[in-house]
Design a protein around this motif. Structure first.
Motif, short mmCIF file in Angstrom:
data_model
loop_
_atom_site.label_atom_id
_atom_site.label_comp_id
_atom_site.label_asym_id
_atom_site.label_seq_id
_atom_site.Cartn_x
_atom_site.Cartn_y
_atom_site.Cartn_z
N GLN A 159 50.55 56.71 80.92
CA GLN A 159 51.68 57.50 81.38
C GLN A 159 52.85 57.50 80.39
O GLN A 159 53.87 58.15 80.64
CB GLN A 159 52.16 56.97 82.73
CG GLN A 159 51.14 57.15 83.82
CD GLN A 159 51.56 56.48 85.12
OE1 GLN A 159 52.63 55.89 85.20
NE2 GLN A 159 50.72 56.59 86.13
N PRO A 184 53.78 61.26 78.69
CA PRO A 184 54.59 62.14 79.54
C PRO A 184 55.97 61.57 79.85
O PRO A 184 56.95 62.31 79.93
CB PRO A 184 53.77 62.32 80.82
CG PRO A 184 52.53 61.56 80.66
CD PRO A 184 52.52 60.93 79.31
N ILE A 188 59.28 63.71 78.95
CA ILE A 188 59.94 64.32 80.11
C ILE A 188 61.20 63.54 80.50
O ILE A 188 62.30 64.08 80.53
CB ILE A 188 58.97 64.41 81.32
CG1 ILE A 188 57.80 65.34 80.99
CG2 ILE A 188 59.70 64.88 82.57
CD1 ILE A 188 56.66 65.30 81.99
N ASP A 241 63.58 72.75 81.89
CA ASP A 241 62.54 72.13 82.72
C ASP A 241 61.58 71.40 81.79
O ASP A 241 60.65 72.01 81.24
CB ASP A 241 61.83 73.21 83.54
CG ASP A 241 60.79 72.63 84.49
OD1 ASP A 241 60.48 71.43 84.40
OD2 ASP A 241 60.29 73.41 85.33
N VAL A 249 59.34 69.21 82.45
CA VAL A 249 57.97 69.12 82.99
C VAL A 249 57.19 70.37 82.56
O VAL A 249 56.07 70.27 82.05
CB VAL A 249 57.97 68.97 84.52
CG1 VAL A 249 56.56 69.05 85.08
CG2 VAL A 249 58.62 67.65 84.93
N ALA A 250 57.78 71.55 82.75
CA ALA A 250 57.12 72.80 82.35
C ALA A 250 56.91 72.83 80.84
O ALA A 250 55.85 73.27 80.36
CB ALA A 250 57.93 73.99 82.80
N TYR A 254 56.48 70.27 78.87
CA TYR A 254 55.40 69.33 78.58
C TYR A 254 54.05 69.97 78.90
O TYR A 254 53.11 69.88 78.11
CB TYR A 254 55.59 68.04 79.38
CG TYR A 254 54.50 67.02 79.14
CD1 TYR A 254 54.47 66.27 77.97
CD2 TYR A 254 53.49 66.83 80.07
CE1 TYR A 254 53.48 65.34 77.74
CE2 TYR A 254 52.48 65.90 79.85
CZ TYR A 254 52.48 65.16 78.68
OH TYR A 254 51.48 64.26 78.46
N ARG A 255 53.95 70.61 80.05
CA ARG A 255 52.68 71.26 80.45
C ARG A 255 52.30 72.36 79.46
O ARG A 255 51.13 72.49 79.09
CB ARG A 255 52.80 71.82 81.85
CG ARG A 255 52.78 70.74 82.91
CD ARG A 255 52.92 71.33 84.29
NE ARG A 255 52.89 70.27 85.29
CZ ARG A 255 53.43 70.36 86.47
NH1 ARG A 255 54.05 71.47 86.86
NH2 ARG A 255 53.35 69.36 87.32
N GLN A 256 53.27 73.16 79.04
CA GLN A 256 52.99 74.21 78.06
C GLN A 256 52.47 73.62 76.76
O GLN A 256 51.54 74.13 76.15
CB GLN A 256 54.25 75.03 77.77
CG GLN A 256 54.66 75.96 78.87
CD GLN A 256 56.02 76.62 78.58
OE1 GLN A 256 56.73 76.25 77.66
NE2 GLN A 256 56.38 77.58 79.41
N ASP A 257 53.08 72.52 76.33
CA ASP A 257 52.67 71.87 75.09
C ASP A 257 51.25 71.32 75.22
O ASP A 257 50.44 71.45 74.30
CB ASP A 257 53.65 70.76 74.71
CG ASP A 257 53.34 70.17 73.36
OD1 ASP A 257 53.24 70.95 72.39
OD2 ASP A 257 53.21 68.93 73.26
N MET A 258 50.93 70.72 76.35
CA MET A 258 49.58 70.17 76.56
C MET A 258 48.54 71.30 76.60
O MET A 258 47.46 71.17 76.04
CB MET A 258 49.51 69.36 77.86
CG MET A 258 50.27 68.04 77.81
SD MET A 258 49.59 66.86 76.62
CE MET A 258 50.70 67.06 75.25
N LEU A 259 48.88 72.41 77.22
CA LEU A 259 47.99 73.56 77.27
C LEU A 259 47.78 74.14 75.88
O LEU A 259 46.65 74.44 75.48
CB LEU A 259 48.56 74.63 78.21
CG LEU A 259 47.71 75.87 78.42
CD1 LEU A 259 46.35 75.50 79.01
CD2 LEU A 259 48.42 76.85 79.34
#
Length: 167
Positions: free
Chosen positions: A101, A104, A108, A140, A142-143, A145-150
């Protein structure tokens, strides 16, 4: 109630402490003043955000996290009014976060702590540079981070050989 003799070990509480924060690099170019461009109407402002995190060498449980902003303001006709580049970093002491963890958490939670100060630097810099103060919208993380992971997953998938077996 009868005791069973077994007690669950309490999970160690996550500890995050900001040890320091600073402007690592900053640049502000007032193109409007340099070229004498007339600015009428509402400018178009684009904001690019990048994050960086790394463990500090020789310091246990210490990490450096940076928010990198690139802000560009243009007239409606596309002429640049100003360019602002800011690399704002913080040094954090982080304990009791599981390794799985940590990434993230660094990308974040740490930027969330730095953002109000980053926003203030941008506000003051644009005002002192001769423009109305720019108040950045909340980011945001969190968003982001998710975009980067995608994006990373898609890049890995594209880089995989076409004849490689898929699991």
């Amino acid at each position: 109630m009868a005791e069973t003799g077994e007690t669950a070990a309490p999970a160690a509480e996550v500890k995050m402490q900001v040890l320091g924060q600073f402007v690592r690099d900053m640049s502000f170019e007032n193109i409007l003043a340099q070229k004498g461009i007339k600015s009428e109407g509402r400018p178009n402002i684009s904001v690019q955000v990048a994050l960086d995190a790394k463990k500090r060498e020789g310091a246990e449980n210490q990490f450096e996290v940076a928010i990198k902003l690139n802000v560009k303001s243009e007239t409606e006709t596309g002429e640049t009014l100003f360019i602002l580049e800011l690399d704002y970093a913080g040094i954090f002491l982080i304990e009791n976060v599981p390794d799985a963890q940590m990434h993230p958490f660094l990308m974040i939670e740490c930027p969330r702590m730095l953002f109000p100060f980053t926003r203030r630097v941008v506000h003051d810099l644009t005002r002192d540079g001769g423009f109305p103060p720019l108040n950045l919208d909340t980011i945001d993380f969190v968003a982001l981070y998710r975009q980067d992971m995608l994006r990373r997953a898609e890049a890995q998938k594209a880089a995989a050989p076409a004849d490689a077996p898929v699991n």
